[in-house]
Design a protein around this motif. Structure first.
Motif, short mmCIF file in Angstrom:
data_model
loop_
_atom_site.label_atom_id
_atom_site.label_comp_id
_atom_site.label_asym_id
_atom_site.label_seq_id
_atom_site.Cartn_x
_atom_site.Cartn_y
_atom_site.Cartn_z
N SER A 1 -8.88 2.80 -4.07
CA SER A 1 -8.15 3.97 -3.56
C SER A 1 -8.32 5.19 -4.43
N SER B 1 0.79 -1.23 0.00
CA SER B 1 0.00 0.00 0.00
C SER B 1 0.82 1.29 0.00
N TYR C 1 1.25 1.58 -8.06
CA TYR C 1 0.24 1.27 -7.05
C TYR C 1 -1.16 1.67 -7.55
N ARG D 1 8.56 12.27 -5.55
CA ARG D 1 8.17 11.09 -6.33
C ARG D 1 8.38 11.29 -7.83
N LYS E 1 4.58 10.11 9.75
CA LYS E 1 5.98 10.52 9.75
C LYS E 1 6.09 11.90 10.42
N GLU F 1 3.76 12.78 -9.32
CA GLU F 1 3.02 13.14 -8.10
C GLU F 1 1.51 13.20 -8.37
N GLY G 1 9.33 15.58 1.58
CA GLY G 1 9.36 15.86 0.15
C GLY G 1 8.47 17.03 -0.21
O1 F7E Z 1 1.79 10.73 0.85
C1 F7E Z 1 3.71 13.80 0.14
C2 F7E Z 1 3.66 12.77 -0.96
O2 F7E Z 1 2.64 8.47 1.48
C3 F7E Z 1 0.90 11.81 0.84
C4 F7E Z 1 -1.73 5.33 0.92
O3 F7E Z 1 -2.47 4.93 2.05
O4 F7E Z 1 -3.22 7.15 0.48
C5 F7E Z 1 -1.87 6.82 0.73
O5 F7E Z 1 -1.06 7.21 -0.37
C6 F7E Z 1 1.53 13.00 0.14
C7 F7E Z 1 2.17 12.69 -1.22
O6 F7E Z 1 0.15 8.83 1.05
C8 F7E Z 1 6.62 13.09 2.15
O7 F7E Z 1 4.44 13.18 -2.08
C9 F7E Z 1 5.75 14.82 1.19
O8 F7E Z 1 1.79 13.66 -2.13
O9 F7E Z 1 1.16 9.71 3.08
P1 F7E Z 1 1.50 9.39 1.70
P2 F7E Z 1 -0.33 8.63 -0.45
O10 F7E Z 1 0.78 8.46 -1.40
O11 F7E Z 1 -1.33 9.69 -0.74
C10 F7E Z 1 -3.80 6.53 -0.68
C11 F7E Z 1 -5.22 6.95 -0.78
C12 F7E Z 1 -3.58 5.07 -0.72
O12 F7E Z 1 -4.38 4.32 -1.26
C13 F7E Z 1 -2.23 4.58 -0.31
O13 F7E Z 1 -2.28 3.19 0.02
O14 F7E Z 1 2.59 13.48 0.97
N1 F7E Z 1 4.92 13.77 0.95
N2 F7E Z 1 6.79 14.43 1.91
C14 F7E Z 1 5.44 12.69 1.53
N3 F7E Z 1 4.99 11.42 1.62
C15 F7E Z 1 5.73 10.53 2.33
N4 F7E Z 1 5.28 9.27 2.46
N5 F7E Z 1 6.90 10.89 2.94
C16 F7E Z 1 7.39 12.16 2.88
O15 F7E Z 1 8.45 12.45 3.42
#
Ligand code: F7E
Ligand code: NAP
Length: 334
Positions: A123, A82, A147, A276, A190, A279, A209
């Motif tokens: 999702s 996920s 994903y 990423r 985080k 994005e 990020g």
């Molecule tokens: O990122 C930005 C990143 O990893 C959210 C999963 O549950 O929801 C989730 O996917 C945003 C993105 O979640 C960092 O670029 C900035 O725009 O928390 P995330 P996600 O990718 O939206 C969907 C609905 C699902 O289905 C998935 O399984 O935050 N961002 N800086 C960052 N993200 C991460 N992880 N880490 C950073 O340092």
């Protein structure tokens, strides 16, 4: 007494759904895959209330056996790879778990007992580079990661099994939902964990990020309720589950640091490692159909969500310091 089988029970949603179904007096089985290290921390409080059964979305036979043994009325397919960044590093495995895994579960149900009701964890990542604002059930998909592509496969397969075989198969298009039980790699946890560690003097900087990305963030406890509601309907269908509000990562950061009495600009470092390859800039869902047909509404606001995550991590980190249980933070590049 109804019986439910939850795949992905060790994850965030699996644990909240198990809480919810136990409260509703279900007999709850959870499918877990074999691991050399224990990963049941989200389920410890349910130790005498649920039963765990070994199986893996990669292993069709194990799914058939699990369904034969549990004889569930409802199957909730929450298991998946996920984490979006991992899907670029491991695209084939992500497809195996998150896309083909759905086929294996649906086929197992069809063979053992096609009357079983099925929930698929779809999702908002399927909307990706959004073609409409806000996103609804009929908004076309434009996924931006392996994903998101895998989830679109699982989504349409669920629709297809409903239409081909008349199965009670529903798909919840859930927007981001969070909680103190969220995995540490996702941005909200985080941040809340980073804030707590900074407040307690265990670190000074938090590397992030893209702070401009916008998400429709809700509380996981509210969202598992919607999953159950879909399977109680006479007719299976697909529903967007969202709050209808969007906030930037920067807004989340600002509120979280303020909650702990800190200034985020003193601590946040923008790190290219967390940008990423493609994005998803903006997500905001329209939950009108779920409100009208399921009677579902989110109860926890964005502000309450941020505050409760920061408070929970502050308490956790303080407890770890008091008991000498603090672990070094491992460096993870995505
Ligand atoms: O990122 C930005 C990143 O990893 C959210 C999963 O549950 O929801 C989730 O996917 C945003 C993105 O979640 C960092 O670029 C900035 O725009 O928390 P995330 P996600 O990718 O939206 C969907 C609905 C699902 O289905 C998935 O399984 O935050 N961002 N800086 C960052 N993200 C991460 N992880 N880490 C950073 O340092
Ligand atoms: P999560 O915390 O990452 O949990 C994923 C679960 O899947 C874990 O229990 C994991 O088991 C299990 N799993 C992974 N690969 C497996 C395999 N091959 N066989 C059996 N189990 C496997 O995810 P979550 O946040 O609870 O999300 C639940 C579901 O909703 C996922 O399908 C996710 O893609 C989807 N979703 C989540 C959100 C969200 O914002 N949270 C939004 C939309 C959709 P291990 O503990 O063994 O790794």
């Amino acid at each position: 007494m109804k019986t439910a089988l939850i795949t992905g029970i060790t994850g965030q949603d699996g644990s909240y759904l198990a809480d919810f179904l136990v409260e509703k007096n279900y007999k709850v089985y959870g499918l877990i895959r074999r691991s050399s290290t224990e990963n049941l921390w989200r389920l410890h409080h349910l130790h005498d209330k649920i039963e765990l059964i070994f199986g893996d979305l990669l292993d069709h036979h194990s799914l058939i056996t699990a369904i034969q043994e549990c004889e569930p009325d409802e199957v909730y397919n929450l298991a998946a790879q996920s984490f979006v960044p991992t899907s670029w590093n491991q695209p084939v495995l992500t497809g195996e778990f998150t896309a083909l895994g759905v086929t294996r579960v649906l086929e197992a149900i069809r063979v053992v007992n096609p009357e079983i009701r099925f929930y698929q964890a779809s999702s908002s990542e399927m909307f990706g580079k959004v073609l409409e604002i806000p996103q609804k059930e009929d908004t076309p998909f434009y996924p931006r990661s392996p994903y998101g592509v895998a989830k679109a496969f699982g989504h349409f397969l669920t629709v297809n099994y409903r239409e081909s075989y008349g199965m009670h198969a529903s798909s919840g298009i859930l927007f981001n939902h969070e909680s103190p039980r969220r995995g540490l790699e996702f941005v909200t946890r985080k941040i809340s964990n980073g804030v707590a560690r900074i407040k307690c003097g265990l670190q000074d900087k938090l590397h992030l990020g893209n702070l401009d990305a916008r998400r429709d963030w809700g509380f996981a406890g509210d969202y598992v309720r919607a999953q159950w509601m879909m399977l109680q309907r006479d007719q299976p269908d697909d529903y967007v589950i969202a709050t209808g509000e969007t906030h930037s990562v920067e807004e989340f950061v600002a509120r979280a640091f303020t909650r702990a009495g800190l200034n985020w600009q003193d601590h946040v470092v923008i790190d290219q490692a967390f940008i990423r390859p493609a994005e998803v800039d903006l997500l905001v869902g329209d939950p009108t159909k779920a409100e009208k047909e399921l009677g579902w509404k989110p109860e926890v606001t964005f502000e309450e969500l941020v505050d409760c995550m920061v408070d929970a991590d502050l308490e956790k980190v303080q407890h770890e310091i008091e008991t000498g249980e603090t672990q070094p933070q491992m460096k993870m590049r995505s």
